[in-house]
Design an enzyme around this catalytic site. Sequence first.
Site, PDB file in Angstrom:
ATOM      1  CG  HIS A  79       1.045  -5.274 -10.235  1.00  0.00           C
ATOM      2  ND1 HIS A  79       0.022  -5.534 -10.036  1.00  0.00           N
ATOM      3  CD2 HIS A  79       1.883  -4.687  -9.336  1.00  0.00           C
ATOM      4  CE1 HIS A  79       0.020  -5.272  -8.618  1.00  0.00           C
ATOM      5  NE2 HIS A  79       1.077  -4.746  -8.233  1.00  0.00           N
ATOM      6  CE1 TYR A  89      -3.371  -8.374  -8.426  1.00  0.00           C
ATOM      7  CE2 TYR A  89      -2.429  -9.616 -10.165  1.00  0.00           C
ATOM      8  CZ  TYR A  89      -2.631  -8.494  -9.421  1.00  0.00           C
ATOM      9  OH  TYR A  89      -2.008  -7.288  -9.913  1.00  0.00           O
ATOM     10  CD  GLU A 130      -1.715  -6.633 -13.008  1.00  0.00           C
ATOM     11  OE1 GLU A 130      -1.529  -7.588 -13.021  1.00  0.00           O
ATOM     12  OE2 GLU A 130      -1.658  -5.717 -11.911  1.00  0.00           O
TER      13      GLU A 130
END
Length: 138
Positions: A79, A89, A130
């Site tokens: 990602h 998201y 992330e």
Amino acid sequence: DETKAIVKSTHPVVQEHGLAITTRMYEKLFTEYPDTKAFFADTTPGQEQRLANAVIAYAANIDKIETLVPVVQGIAAKHVAAGVQAEHYPIVGEMLLGAMTDVLGELDASIVDAWAAAYGYLADIFISTEAELYAAAS
């Protein structure tokens, strides 16, 4: 605990229809948010199946999420390489829940709510993982 039980109870139907759900999810995503196609420019064929496998694994293992940590870390790295951001998201969650309804028909509100909560929980894990990867890269 109730959310986990509901999601886990849907594992058989998600396993049976997973590929149809994720195929529909990408159709919806690319139609409603065409800019998201850019995240998949370097993706090899089979993305729908990979996402289906991830959703199926999540449903099966929601009560032992720690077993999914290595998978989450690998997906999070992909990602980050693609430039996925936290704001993506909610979009994917909306498309995934919509695709589940499209494929499976009207779902009981408790199932939709459970999957929404489960998706949100997993999305938060991805977002924080992330963020750490983005911070380490800068």
